[in-house]
Design a protein around this motif. Structure first.
Motif: not given
Length: 129
Positions: A4-13
């Protein structure tokens, strides 16, 4: 499994924390927050990761259960309700992004305004003998 991209990972978090906090009574679910996060996921390309991750609601549910900050087994109905709201919001933004009619594209990007490949006559008959 795809990375996952860092952006997607942050949104999922953020979504996972929001669901966990909502279930624990620490925050109140708001449609504006859900819409902002799911729109960001649609914009950042979550669709490319779905085959490996499953649906958005499945991915968030796994993360919430993995956090083990609270007993989600006893809050199954509440969890399912929050996950459904998130999935519906994401589906709405995803559908909007994938169904942009050509008329809404800038004039230069419309298919009818694209340059045509040049026509050549190479390899044709020649009159020389």
């Amino acid at each position: 499994m795809s990375t996952l991209t860092p952006q997607i990972e942050a949104i999922l978090r953020d979504l996972t924390d929001w669901v966990s906090d909502s279930l624990a009574g620490k925050s109140k679910p708001t449609d504006e927050r859900i819409d902002a996060l799911t729109e960001s996921l649609a914009t950042n390309g979550w669709m490319r990761h779905q085959p490996a991750q499953g649906t958005l609601s499945d991915a968030i549910e796994r993360r919430v259960r993995d956090q083990s900050r609270l007993d989600v087994m006893n809050r199954g109905a509440a969890l399912r309700g929050l996950l459904n709201r998130i999935q519906e919001s994401y589906d709405r933004y995803s559908d909007m992004r994938s169904s942009v009619p050509n008329q809404q594209l800038p004039i230069g990007e419309r298919p009818e305004n694209q340059p045509h490949p040049p026509v050549t006559t190479l390899g044709g008959n020649s009159a020389s003998q």
